[in-house]
Write a protein that holds these residues in place. Structure first.
Motif, PDB file in Angstrom:
ATOM      1  N   LEU A 163       0.828  -1.210   0.000  1.00 46.03           N
ATOM      2  CA  LEU A 163       0.000   0.000   0.000  1.00 46.03           C
ATOM      3  C   LEU A 163       0.862   1.259   0.000  1.00 46.03           C
ATOM      4  CD1 LEU A 163      -2.766  -1.090   2.547  1.00 46.03           C
ATOM      5  CD2 LEU A 163      -3.021  -0.824   0.072  1.00 46.03           C
ATOM      6  N   SER A 164       1.992   1.212   0.703  1.00 47.41           N
ATOM      7  CA  SER A 164       2.906   2.347   0.704  1.00 47.41           C
ATOM      8  C   SER A 164       3.485   2.598  -0.686  1.00 47.41           C
ATOM      9  CB  SER A 164       4.037   2.095   1.713  1.00 47.41           C
ATOM     10  OG  SER A 164       4.962   3.156   1.710  1.00 47.41           O
ATOM     11  N   LEU A 165       3.869   1.517  -1.371  1.00 48.93           N
ATOM     12  CA  LEU A 165       4.397   1.648  -2.730  1.00 48.93           C
ATOM     13  C   LEU A 165       3.326   2.149  -3.690  1.00 48.93           C
ATOM     14  CD1 LEU A 165       6.799   1.170  -4.658  1.00 48.93           C
ATOM     15  CD2 LEU A 165       5.985  -1.181  -4.944  1.00 48.93           C
ATOM     16  N   LEU A 166       2.087   1.669  -3.517  1.00 47.94           N
ATOM     17  CA  LEU A 166       0.973   2.112  -4.348  1.00 47.94           C
ATOM     18  C   LEU A 166       0.730   3.608  -4.178  1.00 47.94           C
ATOM     19  CD1 LEU A 166      -1.606   1.730  -6.076  1.00 47.94           C
ATOM     20  CD2 LEU A 166      -2.774   0.995  -3.986  1.00 47.94           C
ATOM     21  N   GLN A 167       0.687   4.074  -2.936  1.00 45.40           N
ATOM     22  CA  GLN A 167       0.446   5.500  -2.684  1.00 45.40           C
ATOM     23  C   GLN A 167       1.599   6.354  -3.204  1.00 45.40           C
ATOM     24  OE1 GLN A 167      -0.735   6.367   1.324  1.00 45.40           O
ATOM     25  NE2 GLN A 167      -0.584   8.587   1.075  1.00 45.40           N
ATOM     26  N   ASN A 168       2.817   5.867  -3.054  1.00 39.09           N
ATOM     27  CA  ASN A 168       3.983   6.595  -3.552  1.00 39.09           C
ATOM     28  C   ASN A 168       3.901   6.807  -5.069  1.00 39.09           C
ATOM     29  OD1 ASN A 168       6.981   7.475  -3.219  1.00 39.09           O
ATOM     30  ND2 ASN A 168       7.044   5.891  -4.807  1.00 39.09           N
ATOM     31  N   ARG A 169       3.507   5.761  -5.796  1.00 37.90           N
ATOM     32  CA  ARG A 169       3.420   5.861  -7.261  1.00 37.90           C
ATOM     33  C   ARG A 169       2.258   6.747  -7.699  1.00 37.90           C
ATOM     34  NH1 ARG A 169       4.952   2.566 -11.724  1.00 37.90           N
ATOM     35  NH2 ARG A 169       4.948   4.024 -13.480  1.00 37.90           N
ATOM     36  N   ALA A 170       1.116   6.613  -7.030  1.00 37.63           N
ATOM     37  CA  ALA A 170      -0.059   7.405  -7.403  1.00 37.63           C
ATOM     38  C   ALA A 170       0.182   8.891  -7.173  1.00 37.63           C
ATOM     39  CB  ALA A 170      -1.269   6.933  -6.596  1.00 37.63           C
ATOM     40  N   GLU A 171       0.766   9.237  -6.029  1.00 38.88           N
ATOM     41  CA  GLU A 171       1.009  10.647  -5.744  1.00 38.88           C
ATOM     42  C   GLU A 171       2.102  11.226  -6.634  1.00 38.88           C
ATOM     43  OE1 GLU A 171      -0.386  10.649  -1.032  1.00 38.88           O
ATOM     44  OE2 GLU A 171       1.750  10.862  -1.548  1.00 38.88           O
ATOM     45  N   THR A 172       3.092  10.418  -7.004  1.00 36.93           N
ATOM     46  CA  THR A 172       4.137  10.883  -7.916  1.00 36.93           C
ATOM     47  C   THR A 172       3.561  11.202  -9.297  1.00 36.93           C
ATOM     48  OG1 THR A 172       5.782   9.539  -6.751  1.00 36.93           O
ATOM     49  CG2 THR A 172       6.356  10.307  -8.949  1.00 36.93           C
ATOM     50  N   LEU A 173       2.656  10.362  -9.796  1.00 35.66           N
ATOM     51  CA  LEU A 173       2.016  10.625 -11.082  1.00 35.66           C
ATOM     52  C   LEU A 173       1.189  11.906 -11.021  1.00 35.66           C
ATOM     53  CD1 LEU A 173       0.949   6.977 -11.991  1.00 35.66           C
ATOM     54  CD2 LEU A 173       2.470   8.419 -13.349  1.00 35.66           C
ATOM     55  N   LEU A 174       0.499  12.134  -9.887  1.00 39.43           N
ATOM     56  CA  LEU A 174      -0.281  13.367  -9.732  1.00 39.43           C
ATOM     57  C   LEU A 174       0.618  14.600  -9.774  1.00 39.43           C
ATOM     58  CD1 LEU A 174      -2.975  12.628  -6.984  1.00 39.43           C
ATOM     59  CD2 LEU A 174      -3.383  13.345  -9.334  1.00 39.43           C
TER      60      LEU A 174
END
Length: 565
Positions: A163-174
């Motif tokens: 979940l931490s990796l998922l949030q890191n990638r999603a926020e980076t794309l934003l």
């Protein structure tokens, strides 16, 4: 554009063709989880669907496990696509999505990142969209299947790191000028409204639920899930420090804030779907700006069966700009599906060496050698016709083959003749004579010397039955006659034979009636490891439901007592 997510619980288990199934779902982009296929198991019907282009992520740890796939209509094709969240599984080509963020907090040498992406739990497709104002923008759709933690501590840690990796990638794309939609089986329930049973005190204590609460924007958070110091420490030990939080909207719950019973998952073993006794585990989470400007509708589709989950669909008010070609991750570019895969036979054919030149004299000499082998040569009348080498080899191989075939056929026949028949398990004359006493043996042998009448028919003589046979049970004697007889028995013998077989092969018996509804119970078997594994029990046949629901399953439970035979 309509985007749909569904945990399909095995893509090859569908009774319909994928073309028919996808068309019935009425969506432009279909994101599936738990496909349960690995790269070597992927077949053409699952990879190539008319009118769609597919993008898979496969488990590299276990066969037939996990896996996600995104199917886009040809009118909604992505411009970029990649497998995984960390970037380790992608070739970093021009059609990969990119923007991986700060990964320094994960274990060095990419071991943790490789482990998090090794179970085939994420596919990202990026699309070019035309919004209502005419602007062309990017939107990345992250299709994820979040791990189930169960009761294992190592899996709980694995889930939170994922979940931490998922949030890191999603926020980076934003942060890099792309809208983001995170969807799939998140394997957690956010609020009490999303769970059929909220009586447990542990409901507010699960770290994954706390993660979901901080991932959503402030107005969509559950105030009961605000982290205290202890809970912040639990999340702080698993979340990377650069995460922001509060950037996404639960699109369905935002449009239906008070809807009860909006569940997407039910237990199949207890038939809980019958009474809608389930949980909401499947979400479509949209970044706030895109949700406010473009989301027009969101629905849950419990009428769609075929899995223990049901689909969730959200309608966005924008158009997709179709690219010139699909990304290289698309299944239609895989060698076995584009017609360029190398055949096995090509490895056994010797290719001619173009560098070796053969002179005309050598060619003529080789042609003469071939002719001399094929033409029969006769030296004199006493000598027989010479045979060419090819025929000799052929005849030799044929003779060896015929010999081996005859040997095999003899071996098969001998094995068949040696095979025991069912009769041998009921009658063995030699052992019978050994077990009988001399007096009993005389009585048996006496029947062989019964005088016969002139018409060759035996004279009926009344004799007493041997005590040896009286000791045998009635059912066994009937079984003997049923096995040894050739259909000459009477109707009473046949009926008793049938009853004997039923007595020997009897099942668990008639199901008892449950206490609550006085209805026949259903037989179940314990599958969980432990002292009771494989033991059978009876429970109420109705579907699982809340304790306040009189139509739901009652608490009747009884172990099956198997009598020894």
């Amino acid at each position: 554009m309509k985007v749909l997510t569904w945990n399909i619980n095995g893509i090859r288990a569908s009774k319909k063709s994928l073309k028919v199934l996808f068309d019935s779902l009425d969506a432009d982009i279909i994101c599936l989880q738990e496909t349960k296929v690995t790269r070597d198991m992927l077949d053409e019907p699952s990879a190539i669907v008319e009118g769609y282009n597919a993008y898979y992520s496969f488990s590299r740890k276990r066969s037939g496990y996990s896996g996600v796939a995104t199917f886009c209509k040809d009118t909604a094709a992505p411009c970029k696509a990649e497998e995984g969240l960390s970037g380790i599984l992608t070739s970093q080509s021009e059609d990969s999505v990119g923007f991986y963020g700060n990964l320094n907090d994960f274990d060095g040498e990419d071991k943790e990142l490789e482990s998090l992406d090794a179970e085939g739990r994420a596919v990202i497709t990026q699309h070019r969209i035309k919004c209502k104002d005419g602007e062309i923008e990017n939107v990345a759709i992250i299709n994820v299947y979040v791990p189930r933690a169960a009761e294992r501590e190592d899996r709980q840690q694995y889930k939170l790191r994922f979940l931490s990796l998922l949030q890191n990638r999603a926020e980076t794309l934003l942060q890099n000028n792309s809208h983001v939609i995170v969807l799939g089986d998140i394997n957690t329930t956010h609020s009490a409204l999303d769970n059929c049973d909220t009586e447990s005190e542990e409901f507010t204590k699960r770290p994954s639920r706390l993660w979901m609460n901080q991932f959503l924007r402030e107005s969509d958070r559950d105030p009961k899930l605000q982290c205290n110091d202890e809970e912040s420490d639990i999340l702080g030990g698993t979340m990377t420090p650069n995460l922001i939080g509060g950037l996404f909207v639960d699109s369905f719950r935002n449009l239906h804030p008070d809807q009860e019973g909006a569940f997407t998952n039910w237990c199949t073993t207890t038939n809980a779907r019958e009474n809608n006794y389930g949980r909401r585990l499947d979400y479509i989470l949209t970044n706030e700006k895109l949700h406010v400007n473009c989301v027009t509708d969101a629905i849950i589709m419990p009428e769609i069966e075929g899995s223990d989950h049901c689909p969730v669909k959200v309608n966005y008010d924008f158009e997709i700009v179709i690219p010139k070609k699909c990304p290289s991750l698309c299944t239609k570019f895989m060698p076995e599906f584009r017609g360029s895969q190398q055949k096995l036979s090509s490895f056994f054919v010797k290719k001619p060496d173009s560098n070796v030149k053969i002179s005309d004299a050598e060619k003529e000499l080789k042609s003469q050698e071939i002719v001399s082998l094929k033409v029969p040569v006769i030296t004199n009348s006493c000598q027989s016709e010479s045979l060419n080498v090819t025929n000799l080899k052929k005849r030799a191989s044929d003779s060896v083959l015929s010999t081996s075939k005859s040997k095999r056929s003899k071996m098969v026949k001998s094995e068949v003749s040696k095979q025991s028949s069912l009769k041998t398990f009921f009658v063995n004359p030699k052992k019978t004579e050994e077990k009988l006493s001399p007096s009993k043996l005389i009585n048996l042998k006496f029947s062989e010397h019964i005088p016969k009448s002139p018409d060759s028919k035996a004279i009926p003589i009344q004799t007493k039955t041997s005590p040896y046979f009286n000791k045998a049970s009635e059912s066994k004697s009937v079984v003997k006659s049923a096995v040894l007889g050739s259909g000459e028995g009477t109707a009473s013998t046949k009926s008793s034979s049938s009853s004997a077989w039923k007595s020997l092969l009897s099942g668990p018996g008639k199901a008892p009636l449950c206490k609550g509804h006085k209805e026949p119970c259903v037989l179940r078997t314990v599958k969980k490891d432990g002292p009771n594994k494989n033991k059978q029990f009876y429970v109420c046949a109705r579907g699982e439901g809340h304790s306040s629901n009189p139509e739901a399953r009652c608490d009747h439970f009884v172990w099956v007592n198997h009598k020894s035979k």
